[in-house]
Design an enzyme around this catalytic site. Structure first.
Site, short mmCIF file in Angstrom:
data_model
loop_
_atom_site.label_atom_id
_atom_site.label_comp_id
_atom_site.label_asym_id
_atom_site.label_seq_id
_atom_site.Cartn_x
_atom_site.Cartn_y
_atom_site.Cartn_z
N CYS A 164 0.80 -1.23 0.00
CA CYS A 164 0.00 0.00 0.00
C CYS A 164 0.83 1.28 0.00
O CYS A 164 0.81 2.05 -0.95
CB CYS A 164 -0.90 0.02 1.24
SG CYS A 164 -2.40 -0.92 1.02
N1 LIG Z 1 -2.15 -5.77 1.97
C1 LIG Z 1 -2.56 -4.75 2.69
O1 LIG Z 1 -2.06 -4.54 3.80
C2 LIG Z 1 -3.67 -3.83 2.21
C3 LIG Z 1 -4.29 -2.99 3.16
C4 LIG Z 1 -5.33 -2.17 2.74
C5 LIG Z 1 -5.66 -2.13 1.39
N2 LIG Z 1 -5.01 -2.91 0.48
C6 LIG Z 1 -5.42 -2.85 -0.92
O2 LIG Z 1 -6.31 -3.93 -1.16
C7 LIG Z 1 -6.13 -4.39 -2.51
C8 LIG Z 1 -5.78 -5.87 -2.47
O3 LIG Z 1 -4.54 -6.01 -1.81
P1 LIG Z 1 -4.04 -7.40 -1.23
O4 LIG Z 1 -2.86 -7.09 -0.39
O5 LIG Z 1 -5.18 -8.14 -0.63
O6 LIG Z 1 -3.59 -8.12 -2.59
P2 LIG Z 1 -3.25 -9.67 -2.78
O7 LIG Z 1 -2.35 -9.73 -3.94
O8 LIG Z 1 -2.82 -10.25 -1.48
O9 LIG Z 1 -4.65 -10.34 -3.15
C9 LIG Z 1 -5.36 -10.04 -4.29
C10 LIG Z 1 -5.98 -11.32 -4.82
O10 LIG Z 1 -6.79 -10.98 -5.94
C11 LIG Z 1 -6.69 -12.06 -6.86
N3 LIG Z 1 -7.17 -11.59 -8.17
C12 LIG Z 1 -6.54 -10.82 -9.07
N4 LIG Z 1 -7.34 -10.58 -10.12
C13 LIG Z 1 -8.51 -11.21 -9.88
C14 LIG Z 1 -9.72 -11.34 -10.59
N5 LIG Z 1 -9.91 -10.75 -11.77
N6 LIG Z 1 -10.70 -12.09 -10.05
C15 LIG Z 1 -10.52 -12.71 -8.86
N7 LIG Z 1 -9.40 -12.60 -8.14
C16 LIG Z 1 -8.40 -11.88 -8.63
C17 LIG Z 1 -5.26 -12.47 -6.80
O11 LIG Z 1 -5.08 -13.76 -7.31
C18 LIG Z 1 -4.97 -12.35 -5.30
O12 LIG Z 1 -5.19 -13.57 -4.63
C19 LIG Z 1 -5.04 -3.52 -3.11
O13 LIG Z 1 -5.65 -2.44 -3.78
C20 LIG Z 1 -4.31 -2.99 -1.90
O14 LIG Z 1 -3.67 -1.75 -2.17
C21 LIG Z 1 -4.03 -3.79 0.88
#
Ligand SMILES: NC(=O)c1ccc[n+]([C@@H]2O[C@H](COP(=O)([O-])OP(=O)(O)OC[C@H]3O[C@@H](n4cnc5c(N)ncnc54)[C@H](O)[C@@H]3O)[C@@H](O)[C@H]2O)c1
Length: 437
Positions: free
Chosen positions: A270
């Site tokens: 993030c």
């Molecule tokens: N990791 C954090 O600490 C955090 C905190 C707050 C917000 N965010 C935000 O949340 C969002 C997700 O982050 P994350 O860390 O969970 O990412 P991540 O990579 O851990 O998980 C995302 C998942 O989405 C899946 N994916 C991708 N395209 C897809 C599709 N078309 N259909 C279904 N699944 C699909 C991927 O395979 C993956 O498992 C980002 O925008 C991030 O900036 C992350």
């Protein structure tokens, strides 16, 4: 049944798209409070693990995952067809930057296209991924609004996830939410939904853009302040002042100061990335977000400064980097998590390898890592060593990048020839073989 009633009675079926650090804890939390949840991910291995109750995240235990799978409240799918039965859809897909630091919204776009195939009357769609102001209205709405009318036939809102992986005090349900819908009704429904499982405050905003900007403000605030403290840490290093002592001293002021701590680089999915979503969007308005650019520049230079410190420390022992044995301690971007995304290790290990060092790494949570950069002839895969204090004497230098809990860092200092400690893991100042940033 009317969506409001479905939400009130938790009879709404919820689809969570993307079962990662955000989506999986969300899906589990929703299932725990009684919603029927369809988890959707394009990675089959993740889907299989979820359905077997094997968690791949620290913040979700396999025990709680197994419980919600067993109770049939959560089921994971490797395709998007459950969307046809979902009343509420949460989008939790990645929002990375490409190699030129340009936002890659392809995940959001393709997810919106999948949702459009199954969109039906009364459905509420909420984007939770961090992104630039305008994404919900400019990218998602055009895909969804082709057949049905937003605010009347279906509802669309943005509510940023603020989860802090590894945080034991504030878990997903404890953290307040902000919600902004395309129409007032969209906002109202989304806020009502979050109130059914979030114990913190749920605040309604006037637009999706305000909610999108809120998340970027939070992350920019951290990026700028952490980069500022990193710059001061480098200056303090040159001036012979202990930055950690200074921060503790500044903290005694009861107002107007908030501590931020030095690091080898600000990592995670993030904070180092999201602000660049804003600087990209700002250019549309002929606006240059100079704080963000400067903070990003300092952040990206940090690993270089860490390697310079390592070279300097080895030099004191008449050792060149070439053929020196270096143990890089910690691969995760922060303490007590198994997430290496954007970690300094991806800059530091290739740099040390290029300089001819013999490098091992240790991280109790990350067993294997592959390093590739433009200068390495081919990708290099390393496995974490199995740590015992006795092994430390085999290394000319131990470079601490992450201060995971549960280790005796004082002992580490005693057993090592030289240590560069970028995290103040070693609290005692009596060790003459320890160097800080
Ligand atoms: N990791 C954090 O600490 C955090 C905190 C707050 C917000 N965010 C935000 O949340 C969002 C997700 O982050 P994350 O860390 O969970 O990412 P991540 O990579 O851990 O998980 C995302 C998942 O989405 C899946 N994916 C991708 N395209 C897809 C599709 N078309 N259909 C279904 N699944 C699909 C991927 O395979 C993956 O498992 C980002 O925008 C991030 O900036 C992350």
């Amino acid at each position: 049944m009317d969506l409001r009633l479905l939400i009130k009675t938790k009879k709404a079926k919820v689809a969570v798209i993307g079962l990662g650090y955000v989506g999986l804890p969300t899906a589990v939390e929703l299932a725990k409070v009684g919603y029927k949840v369809f988890g959707i991910d394009v990675q089959k291995t993740r889907v299989d693990k979820v359905n077997k109750g094997n968690s791949f995240l620290f913040d979700v235990s396999s025990k709680e995952l197994k419980e919600v799978i067993k109770s049939r409240k959560l089921k994971a799918f490797n395709n998007h067809s459950p969307l046809k039965n979902a009343d509420i859809v949460l989008i939790c897909v990645p929002t990375p930057l490409d190699k030129n630091k340009v936002p890659d919204i392809s995940y959001i776009r393709s997810t919106a296209q999948e949702i459009a195939k199954y969109l039906h009357r009364g459905q509420l769609i909420i984007l939770e991924s961090s992104t630039y102001p305008g994404t919900t209205r400019e990218i998602i709405l055009p895909e969804l609004g082709k057949r049905l009318k937003v605010g009347k036939d279906f509802y669309l809102a943005f509510s940023p996830e603020r989860i802090d992986p590894g945080n034991k005090t504030y878990k997903l349900k404890d953290v307040s939410r902000v919600v902004g819908g395309i129409t007032r009704k969209c906002t109202k429904l989304a806020a009502e939904f979050y109130r059914t499982f979030i114990s913190g405050q749920v605040m309604s905003l006037t637009s999706t853009e305000a909610a999108e900007m809120t998340k970027i403000l939070e992350n920019t605030f951290r990026l700028v302040n952490i980069s500022m403290i990193n710059e001061l840490a480098l200056l303090c290093g040159k001036m012979g002042i202990d930055i950690w002592e200074v921060i503790e001293a500044a903290k005694t002021k009861p107002y107007g100061f908030m501590p931020f701590y030095p690091s080898p680089k600000l990592g995670g999915h993030c904070i180092p990335l999201d602000p660049f979503y804003l600087s990209y969007k700002a250019k549309e308005y002929n606006f240059w977000t100079r704080f963000i650019e400067l903070a990003g520049e300092i952040n990206d230079q940090m690993p270089h400064s860490v390697v310079t410190k390592a070279i300097w420390a080895l030099n004191l022992k008449n050792k060149p980097v070439r053929d020196s044995k270096i143990l890089v301690w910690g691969a995760a971007y922060k303490r007590n998590v198994g997430d290496p995304r954007e970690s300094a290790i991806f800059d530091i290990i290739p740099d040390l390898l290029r300089k001819g060092a013999l490098v091992d790494y240790f991280d109790p949570y990350i067993p294997k890592l592959t390093f590739k950069d433009g200068f390495l002839k081919k990708p290099v895969t390393l496995k974490s060593i199995k740590y015992t204090p006795a092994k430390l004497k085999n290394y000319d230098l131990v470079l601490i990048l992450t201060d995971h809990s549960g280790f005796d860092y004082d002992k580490l200092a005693r057993n090592s020839k030289f240590v560069v400690d970028t995290r103040n893991a070693i609290k005692s100042r009596k060790h003459k073989n320890v160097f800080r940033l």
